[in-house]
Design a protein around this motif. Structure first.
Motif, PDB file in Angstrom:
ATOM      1  N   UNK A  84       0.810  -1.222   0.000  1.00  0.00           N
ATOM      2  CA  UNK A  84       0.000   0.000   0.000  1.00  0.00           C
ATOM      3  C   UNK A  84       0.846   1.276   0.000  1.00  0.00           C
ATOM      4  N   UNK A  85       1.815   1.317   0.894  1.00  0.00           N
ATOM      5  CA  UNK A  85       2.591   2.553   1.042  1.00  0.00           C
ATOM      6  C   UNK A  85       4.081   2.281   1.171  1.00  0.00           C
ATOM      7  N   UNK A  86       4.859   2.971   0.348  1.00  0.00           N
ATOM      8  CA  UNK A  86       6.314   2.904   0.446  1.00  0.00           C
ATOM      9  C   UNK A  86       6.839   4.328   0.277  1.00  0.00           C
ATOM     10  N   UNK A  87       7.476   4.836   1.302  1.00  0.00           N
ATOM     11  CA  UNK A  87       8.007   6.207   1.268  1.00  0.00           C
ATOM     12  C   UNK A  87       9.523   6.187   1.258  1.00  0.00           C
ATOM     13  N   UNK A  88      10.115   6.966   0.365  1.00  0.00           N
ATOM     14  CA  UNK A  88      11.571   7.037   0.379  1.00  0.00           C
ATOM     15  C   UNK A  88      12.101   7.739  -0.850  1.00  0.00           C
ATOM     16  N   UNK A  89      13.396   7.748  -1.032  1.00  0.00           N
ATOM     17  CA  UNK A  89      14.395   7.213  -0.105  1.00  0.00           C
ATOM     18  C   UNK A  89      14.616   8.171   1.052  1.00  0.00           C
ATOM     19  N   UNK A  90      14.768   7.644   2.252  1.00  0.00           N
ATOM     20  CA  UNK A  90      14.907   8.472   3.439  1.00  0.00           C
ATOM     21  C   UNK A  90      16.333   8.400   3.997  1.00  0.00           C
ATOM     22  N   UNK A  91      16.661   9.410   4.771  1.00  0.00           N
ATOM     23  CA  UNK A  91      17.963   9.441   5.447  1.00  0.00           C
ATOM     24  C   UNK A  91      19.083   9.917   4.551  1.00  0.00           C
ATOM     25  N   UNK A  92      20.239  10.067   5.170  1.00  0.00           N
ATOM     26  CA  UNK A  92      21.433  10.506   4.435  1.00  0.00           C
ATOM     27  C   UNK A  92      22.091   9.297   3.776  1.00  0.00           C
TER      28      UNK A  92
END
Lengths: 282, 501
Positions: A84-92
């Motif tokens: 359903x949900x994939x958020x990114x890319x996150x972080x350094x």
């Protein structure tokens, strides 16, 4: 969006999934992670490091161990279904440059996020040696992939069922003594990373770790992921996930990770019943 | 404390008043004699055991009676107090006539979100502060309850199912995006779409609505109301894209240069919780109000049987801070089963920035208030869990930059208090993600995006910003006002580009 293009069971509890996510695939760099949410309104958000990406195909690869309710649920999805949900890319992203001699230590599913970092380190001209650790033979993952990158690959298991019977800190210490690396990168269970830190510290070898803490939004909004770095509060989701291992307050990190232990144990039990999963079979 | 009146009681009173005052010529003196209508609410002992909305809304007779109290002042001081300049006397006159459809359409000339603003606007420091009725009766509490009337007519409209969405002009061929889905972005998106532009709304989380959804609890703002507003945007043709964090999923420059967006509105909010930086703040059991509220609101952890996201089991909770968010956190903690919840605030009741109504609700529900105390450190046990908080007593000194008298610590007054949970609700700073990933976007020392006051234009051509990312943590109505202002300027900017193209 977020269709599962491929699913592989790497071991009893560990899954690999290739997910259609063209935006994330295009932007992601080694060391970054995604947050997934699956199972409707009430489902938890879980952070997972990106193991690989294919910009042509527009896909990312994740590797996860079914440890809690959310990861178990994820594990029940099959190829062709969508997350359903994939958020990114996150972080350094990981700081990649030519350091010289680099040891990459991956423990358990931590081998998966280590894979793109080792690959990038090698591509930057580093001499890369890799240590893989797992509880037993069945939980050793990505051995072949790592073997193609490493100049030397050392596999160890806690019970000696495969490779060398040792904790990763043993070969790490030997490499520190004999090979004298310029950088060590360690990713795995927090306790493993803590002991890797204690191993490299006497040799004063710069050491990087990737932290996987409690997290909700992953954008810096909730502050649940905060860690103490050299006495200063940092957010893993936006300042990390990678930090100088010598600056991390490991005891605080470990206690914070246990914040919801009673609830998690309860949920784990519940999901094994609810999803009809037998103990030990994810 | 006032005794609790049921909605039926209040309605009966209103019916009598309506019979007494309706259908005849009212002089200002008559209008001033009509008592202000009390907002019906769930009884305090009932509502602490549920998440349902506390304020139940006026009855039809109540709203008509309350509307009769308005003097219809020619100079309309209330309108000057409204950040978006709603024609308040006109919408109230329509409500007094019982023509609620006309009333709500007057509001909608200036405000996109009356059902939300009617609930969460600090009317007592805006429109109601300057109300002539309140001034004549020498009490702000006796001003016309403008917000409650607004809420009634907005709810009336949605209950009829005849809500009319703004008309959308023929396509301009221009493509714009709004970043974030809170009040500033919702307003900007509607105004941009109305003009005929293609509008995409980017939201990082899996649910849209921004602070209206993750921050403000269900008992103060039911999520179905926010959903209604978002559904209205969708019906107008605004495309909502979840799981899209601008700065990470795509950079601002790429959206403009690669993806063909002609203009961008940034309404990303103030999403970076502040901490006190005192000893023990990373112990187990210390949460930012954002985290605490997000778990309960967005992740719905209050429903323990269904939710995957866990909640910390708390018995004695300390909330640091005195704003609306502190009240929300304290009242949420009570509903989640805490035995005792205490607001710890450095100044006195008078200086508390929270709305009077929220403070009163919290008190009715049993939240304790410890004024003139400041936290020094948080102590934990051998397992790293919170056990105590060290507080120091303060007294009020000279006024500070904010005009409020500043707290001065009294040496030697330190003492330990038992708590197992601490919620830090001392405000939010702006989230630096977009600024850090966008060259050429100017921000001030605090990290707020710098904009032109009239147009909300940033230092980057075609990029506009509004809401908390510009104002710092402010209010829904101010965010909405900026969204509207920015959209107007963006529409002009896009029209200009068309001509020059």
């Amino acid at each position: 969006m977020f269709t599962i293009l491929e699913k592989k069971k790497l071991s009893a509890e560990v899954f690999m999934m290739k997910i259609e996510a063209p935006h994330i695939a295009r932007e992601r760099k080694a060391g970054q992670f995604v947050i997934l949410q699956q199972g409707g309104d009430f489902a938890e958000r879980i952070p997972l490091t990106i193991a690989d990406a294919d910009t042509d195909e527009g896909s990312i690869t994740i590797v996860f161990q079914a440890v809690g309710e959310a990861t178990h649920r994820l594990g029940t999805l099959e190829k062709g279904q969508a997350i359903e949900n994939v958020l990114g890319p996150l972080g350094q992203p990981t700081h990649i440059e030519k350091f010289g001699k680099v040891v990459c230590v991956g423990g358990g599913v931590g081998v998966a996020p280590m894979h793109p970092i080792a690959k990038a380190m090698k591509a930057a001209g580093n001499d890369v040696k890799i240590i893989i650790g797992a509880r037993n033979k069945d939980l050793v993952i990505l051995e072949q992939e790592m073997d193609t990158i490493a100049n030397e690959l050392i596999v160890c298991t806690d019970d000696g069922s495969y490779g060398r019977k040792a904790l990763v800190t043993e070969p790490l210490k030997e490499l520190c003594e004999q090979w004298k690396p310029d950088l060590v990168v360690a990713i795995g269970p927090p306790i493993m990373m803590k002991f890797c830190t204690l191993t490299t510290k006497p040799f004063d070898i710069p050491t990087i770790v990737s932290l996987n803490t409690i997290m909700i939004d992953g954008t810096g909004m909730c502050g649940g992921c905060r860690v103490s770095i050299n006495g200063k509060t940092k957010f893993v989701c936006v300042d990390g996930p990678e930090f100088d291992a010598f600056a991390v307050d490991w005891d605080n990190l470990l206690t914070r990770l246990g914040t919801y232990k009673p609830q998690e144990q309860d949920a784990h039990h519940r999901c094994h019943i609810g999803l009809e999963i037998k103990e030990g079979e994810a | 404390m006032m005794a609790h009146h049921t909605k039926t009681d209040l309605d009966t009173l209103a019916q009598n008043l309506w019979q007494q005052y309706s259908g005849r010529e009212l002089k200002p003196k008559d209008r001033l004699a009509i008592p202000p209508q009390e907002m019906p609410s769930q009884a305090p002992d009932e509502r602490v055991a549920n998440m349902d909305e506390v304020a139940l809304g006026y009855t039809e007779d109540q709203v008509k009676v309350e509307s009769l109290r308005c003097l219809q002042c020619a100079n309309a001081p209330c309108v000057k107090g409204c950040p978006v300049g709603i024609d308040i006397p006109r919408f109230i006159a329509k409500a007094a006539e019982g023509d609620f459809a006309a009333s709500v359409s007057v509001i909608k000339e200036s405000s996109m979100l009356p059902s939300i603003c009617g609930r969460v606007c600090p009317q007592e420091s805006q429109c109601q502060l300057t109300c002539t009725v309140g001034k004549s009766l020498k009490s702000i509490d006796k001003a016309v309850n403008i917000g409650r009337i607004e809420r009634y007519v907005a709810d009336w409209e949605s209950s009829t199912g005849k809500r009319e969405n703004p008309e959308v002009a023929p396509s301009t061929g221009k493509k714009v995006c709004v970043v974030g889905s809170g009040p500033a972005s919702i307003t900007a998106a509607a105004d941009l779409r109305r003009e005929g532009h293609e509008v995409v709304m980017f939201e990082a989380l899996h649910k849209a609505g921004g602070v209206l959804v993750y921050g403000i609890p269900e008992f103060r703002l039911p999520k179905r109301i926010v959903k209604e507003e978002l559904d209205a945007l969708a019906a107008m043709g605004v495309k909502l894209e979840h799981n899209f964090l601008v700065g990470r999923t795509a950079k601002l420059h790429d959206l403009m240069e690669r993806d063909g967006f002609d203009a961008i509105f940034l309404g990303t909010g103030a999403g970076l919780p502040k901490f006190l930086n005192i000893e023990g703040e990373n112990l187990v059991g210390v949460f930012s109000a954002n985290e605490y509220l997000t778990r309960s609101n967005l992740m719905r952890a209050y429903d323990r049987k269904k939710a995957g996201t866990p909640l910390y089991h708390s018995k004695k909770v300390a909330v640091f801070g005195g704003g609306n968010v502190a009240m929300d956190a304290a009242r949420t903690a009570l509903r989640l089963g805490a035995e005792e919840v205490t607001i710890v605030y450095r100044r006195t009741d008078e200086e508390m920035p929270a709305r009077r109504e929220e403070i009163a609700h919290a008190k009715e529900e049993g939240v304790k208030f410890l004024y003139l105390h400041a936290p020094l450190k948080i102590l934990g046990d051998e397992k790293g869990k919170v056990t105590q908080v060290e507080l120091i007593t303060c007294e009020l000194g000279e006024p500070d930059a904010s005009g409020r008298r500043s707290p001065v610590e009294i040496p030697g007054s330190e003492a330990l208090y038992d708590f197992d949970t601490v919620i830090v609700a001392i405000g939010n700073a702006s989230n630096p993600l977009i600024e850090k990933t966008t060259k050429g976007l100017d921000v001030n020392r605090r990290g707020n995006i710098i904009v032109d006051e009239e147009t909300c234009a940033t230092s980057m051509p075609g990029v506009y910003a509004g809401g908390d990312i510009v104002l710092g943590a402010a209010t829904v109505i101010l965010a909405m006002g900026q969204g509207r202002k920015a959209a107007k300027a963006m529409n002009a900017y896009l029209a200009g580009r068309e001509e020059s193209a």
